[in-house]
Motif scaffolding. Structure first.
Motif, PDB file in Angstrom:
ATOM      1  N   SER A   1       8.354   4.194   2.696  1.00  0.00           N
ATOM      2  CA  SER A   1       9.607   3.958   3.407  1.00  0.00           C
ATOM      3  C   SER A   1       9.386   2.977   4.562  1.00  0.00           C
ATOM      4  CB  SER A   1      10.194   5.274   3.921  1.00  0.00           C
ATOM      5  OG  SER A   1       9.278   5.882   4.781  1.00  0.00           O
ATOM      6  N   VAL A   2       8.220   3.030   5.168  1.00  0.00           N
ATOM      7  CA  VAL A   2       7.918   2.084   6.250  1.00  0.00           C
ATOM      8  C   VAL A   2       7.766   0.672   5.683  1.00  0.00           C
ATOM      9  CG1 VAL A   2       6.274   1.488   8.079  1.00  0.00           C
ATOM     10  CG2 VAL A   2       6.856   3.890   7.653  1.00  0.00           C
ATOM     11  N   ILE A   3       7.136   0.578   4.538  1.00  0.00           N
ATOM     12  CA  ILE A   3       6.983  -0.741   3.898  1.00  0.00           C
ATOM     13  C   ILE A   3       8.368  -1.341   3.656  1.00  0.00           C
ATOM     14  CG2 ILE A   3       6.219  -1.920   1.782  1.00  0.00           C
ATOM     15  CD1 ILE A   3       3.940   0.228   1.635  1.00  0.00           C
ATOM     16  N   ASP A   4       9.279  -0.529   3.127  1.00  0.00           N
ATOM     17  CA  ASP A   4      10.639  -1.028   2.876  1.00  0.00           C
ATOM     18  C   ASP A   4      11.336  -1.427   4.175  1.00  0.00           C
ATOM     19  OD1 ASP A   4      10.382  -0.805   0.178  1.00  0.00           O
ATOM     20  OD2 ASP A   4      11.341   1.165   0.033  1.00  0.00           O
ATOM     21  N   GLU A   5      11.145  -0.588   5.212  1.00  0.00           N
ATOM     22  CA  GLU A   5      11.732  -0.913   6.517  1.00  0.00           C
ATOM     23  C   GLU A   5      11.243  -2.259   7.024  1.00  0.00           C
ATOM     24  OE1 GLU A   5      11.752   3.462   8.368  1.00  0.00           O
ATOM     25  OE2 GLU A   5      11.183   1.917   9.825  1.00  0.00           O
TER      26      GLU A   5
END
Ligand code: TPP
Ligand code: SF4
Ligand code: SF4
Ligand code: SF4
Ligand code: MG
Lengths: 319, 398, 97
Positions: free
Chosen positions: B233-237
């Motif tokens: 989810s951080v990568i997507d953020e």
């Protein structure tokens, strides 16, 4: 003199021990065997190093006995990464702290960076990393506690194993007298790197050891201390003789205590009245029990010559 | 503001590390990574980068020093290739288990032997399960962008994991590309100063890397597995924020003309651009083909991949591996893609090919051959071809 | 805070670090021994030799300057008895009630 008698020098300055720092940063509850020389040495080392110290520990007995989760015997920040790379990890810690302090990201204060590694982690698998660290000039004190074999994995030989010692990979047998090579001299290798400070030490001489560790941190640049540390389990020696045996190693010249500061040699404990015969040291250990008088004689000759060489170095370099 | 500059990709990657204001660089030279570290050393020598460059005596030490420096609270960068990464291997695992967010630029190169300085993916595949976040760039711009984003992703407090940015050796490292480079203060805003979760602090002493007794080893591994899974989810953020700021959008799985395709070629790294050219040629012939790029390798983008491949027009996937899994399932990418689809009802067939080993060029005809293999499977209905376990190497002299 | 020996993965501290310095003091090694040191204070010269040479730093100094081994930690190695310059430490059998 038999080992059951107490040595004279034990009475000298006996009250001086009370002056040793009282703080303990290597705490009790560790799982070292009874009478463990390296654990005793660590206590002294940490008294000298003090609170503002970061320890990088190589895999080996001292790492295993001091950090089985959830218990740690370390009251200072401590890190273990692997077996052969303690000098490399410490290089990174040093570079980081220097950069972070320079960039104002960490407050400026003196932090002692200390490596603790065994003889296997130093003389064998970690020698390259140690050489790199010394050559690059990191502000690190590297202490090798030398119990003369790979103890953690069951007493296999290292290149610091002494001539004639029986280990599980150099066993004495019908046609073998144990390790057939002479102990690698890592302190000499360190000295060849022209670092500010190299010393040998032994926990049987706690005040000498504490002074040397302190000195290593006073001087800027890398330092190497080779700590002779009796291992009752691996050597087959009675645990109560750990301190006595360390003293005998020094008194026989098997392990001379000296320091090399900017290339100048000095024997810090010397015996003007002469060395004891090596046999007194060898005889209380199961690993040497099989040695023939001829082998003992070979060891004696080598020890005498090496000691002489040190005396010469002292004379020449102190000039 | 971004300026478009003609610059060697290696230099752009080094500049990304400078803009991230790394504190410590620890690296050992190896072709084709050398230009990256040489440039960093020069930046430090010129005072353009306030960092300590550790001239280590091996890659094993390079990674060990990175871990030590990161554990001491520094932002750390390294770069290597092939044999260098293999020599680091032991410590690559430690970097993730100690949760030190080291950023590594990996110039992908074949593993010996025979010794080869040229490109394939055997080096990174050897480190597949080390617990690092692993992302592929397929051109210089992406290598620069992703190196910047790597710091944001790895150092995020919810992640705290090392990140490996992959880009093909020589094919990318040694070419000059027009690259949009950002202003330093823009990057300073995008990448805030590093704040460690734990570090070797004399005022708050902790024990890092204690003995993992059987009572905790399993729990420690679970913690690590959750960390890398949740990093997604951080990568997507970060991808989103980057797109918002700079207009370039990155996705875990990228597609090219896949929307109505029947056969797609799935690959990683710079080959994807050539594969796209082959797609165009075949499209001109009226074939419904497309390309899929598996940009994010770890954490593996299961859902994204299923969304692209399952319940869509795609009936056949041809996976291109740049590495052989000797005596195993052809290549690592094939086996992972297959297992990701295993439980899906409406899924395409998957066949694997190997090509481009040790710097062997893959020509247009060979990409077309890969699509032909796909067509053949589709025609015969034999999912993995006639001999499923045979390693099908395209471009091999028989 | 005492860390659990068998934590769940959520309870396990970040990167399984041990945040509590020197907490091995909770781990008592006293039951390893078969012999325990007994100090004859009438002969003790309060030199601290036993304290400096104990690998467990089991010795604690009391308000009068005498040193006594904390048997919760003493492993019974016998170094102190061997090294005491006044020869006032004897290793005696542990009697379990
Ligand atoms: C790369 C690697 N090889 C081997 C080992 C196994 N190993 C762990 S400790 C050790 C011996 C340690 O010997 P030494 O450094 O002398 O320390 P001691 O145990 O004697 O205190 C060995 C062989 C390891 N952990 N890592
Ligand atoms: S094996 Fe030797 S060095 Fe290791 S803990 Fe036991 S006594 Fe100490
Ligand atoms: S070593 Fe002996 S004399 Fe010295 S303090 Fe200990 S018990 Fe007393
Ligand atoms: S017997 Fe050993 S462990 Fe016990 S107090 Fe004496 S020196 Fe310490
Ligand atoms: Mg050893």
């Amino acid at each position: 003199m038999s080992v059951t008698q107490r040595p004279k020098e034990a009475y000298l300055n006996v009250f001086a021990y009370r002056m040793a720092p009282r703080e303990e940063y290597f705490t009790r509850g560790h799982r070292a065997c009874q009478g463990c020389g390296p654990a005793l040495g660590l206590r002294h080392i940490m008294k000298a190093a003090g609170r503002d110290t970061i320890v990088v520990n190589a895999t080996g007995c001292m790492e295993i006995i001091s950090s089985p989760y959830p218990y740690t015997s370390w009251a200072v920040p401590w890190i273990h990464v692997a077996f052969e790379n303690a000098a490399a990890v410490a290089s990174g810690v040093d570079a980081a702290i220097e950069a972070l302090q320079r960039k104002g990201k960490l407050p400026r204060k003196k932090i002692n960076i200390l490596v603790i590694a065994g003889d296997g982690g130093t003389a064998d698998i970690g020698l390259q990393a140690l050489s790199g660290m010394l050559a690059r000039g990191h502000n690190v004190t590297y202490i090798c506690y030398d119990n003369e074999a790979y103890m953690n994995t069951g007493v296999q030989s290292s290149s610091a194993t002494p001539f004639g010692a029986s280990t599980t990979t150099t066993p004495a047998g019908k046609v073998s007298f144990g390790a057939g090579y002479w102990k690698k001299n890592v302190a000499a290798i360190a000295t060849a790197h022209n670092v500010p400070y190299v010393a040998t030490a032994c926990p049987s001489y706690p005040l000498d050891l504490i002074r040397k560790v302190k000195r290593s941190f006073e001087l800027k640049g890398p330092a190497y201390i080779h700590l002779f540390a009796v291992c009752p389990t691996g050597w087959g020696s009675p645990p109560e003789l750990t301190v006595r045996m360390g003293r005998l190693a020094v008194e026989t010249g098997i392990f001379p205590l000296y320091e090399v500061e900017f290339g100048r040699y000095r024997l810090t404990i010397d015996f003007p009245q002469g060395l004891r015969p090596v046999e007194e040291y060898l005889k209380n250990q199961r690993r040497f029990r099989h040695l023939s008088p001829e082998i003992v004689q070979q060891i004696q000759e080598r020890v005498t010559a090496e000691y002489q060489r040190l005396k010469t170095m002292e004379k020449v370099t102190q000039g | 503001m971004a300026k478009r500059t003609g610059i060697e990709v290696s230099i752009a990657i080094a500049e990304a590390a400078r803009q991230a204001d790394v504190d410590v660089v620890s690296a050992y030279p190896i072709t084709p990574q050398t230009h990256i570290v040489e440039h960093l050393a020069q930046l430090v020598a010129d005072g353009d980068l306030d960092a300590n460059y550790i001239t280590v005596e091996s890659e094993h030490t390079a990674m060990s020093a990175c871990v030590g420096a990161s554990a001491a609270g520094a932002r750390v960068f390294t770069s290597t290739s092939s044999q260098g990464l293999a020599l680091m291997n032991e410590i690559v695992y430690l970097a993730s288990s100690l949760r030190t967010p080291v950023v590594m630029a990996l110039a992908n190169r074949a593993l010996s032997g025979p010794i080869s300085i040229w490109n394939d993916h055997s080096d990174v595949m050897n480190e597949r399960d080390t617990g690092w976040i692993c992302i592929f760039a397929n051109n210089g711009q992406e290598a620069y962008d992703l190196t910047l984003m790597a710091f944001r992703i790895g150092e995020d407090k919810r992640v705290m994991l090392p990140v490996m940015i992959n880009f093909d050796g020589f094919i990318l490292t040694h070419v000059i590309e027009p690259i949009y480079m950002f202003d330093d203060d823009e990057i300073a805003d995008f990448i805030p100063p590093y704040e460690p979760v734990i570090y070797l602090d004399t005022d708050n002493p902790i024990t890092m890397g204690p003995v993992g007794v059987p009572d905790i080893y399993t729990e420690a591994k679970k913690q690590q597995e959750v960390a890398i899974r949740e990093s997604r989810s951080v990568i997507d953020e970060v991808f989103d924020e980057f797109a918002g700021r700079y207009g370039r959008r990155y996705r875990a799985v990228e597609t090219y003309k896949a929307e109505d395709a029947e056969i797609v070629l799935l690959a990683q790294g710079s080959v994807i651009e050539a594969a796209e050219a082959a797609v165009d040629v075949l499209r001109d012939q009226g074939k419904k083909v497309g390309a899929v790029e598996l940009r994010l390798w770890r954490p593996f983008p299961f859902d994204d991949l299923r969304e692209v491949l399952c319940g869509t027009s795609i009936k056949q996937v041809v996976v291109l591996d740049r590495c052989i899994s000797f005596g195993g399932p052809i290549g690592p990418v094939l086996s992972e893609v297959r297992s990701a689809l295993y439980l899906e009802k409406d899924k395409p067939m998957v066949v694997g090919v190997v090509a481009g080993l040790g710097g062997r060029d893959i020509h247009l005809e060979e990409y077309i051959e890969m699509f032909r293999i796909g067509e053949e499977c589709l025609r015969t209905g034999k999912d993995a071809g006639e001999e499923p376990e045979l390693v099908k190497i395209v471009g091999l002299r028989e | 805070m005492k860390l659990k020996e068998k934590p769940t993965w959520r309870e396990l501290p970040f990167a399984c670090c041990i945040p509590e310095p020197g907490n091995s003091v909770y781990y008592k090694t006293g039951d390893w021994k078969t012999l325990k040191p007994v100090v004859d204070k009438t002969k003790c010269i309060k030199c601290g030799t036993c304290w400096i040479f104990c690998p467990e730093y089991a010795y604690e100094e009391d308000e009068y300057g005498y040193f006594e081994s904390n048997l919760e930690y003493c492993k019974g190695c016998g170094i102190c008895a061997r090294e005491c310059p006044a020869q006032c430490i004897t290793m005696e059998e542990e009697v379990v009630e």
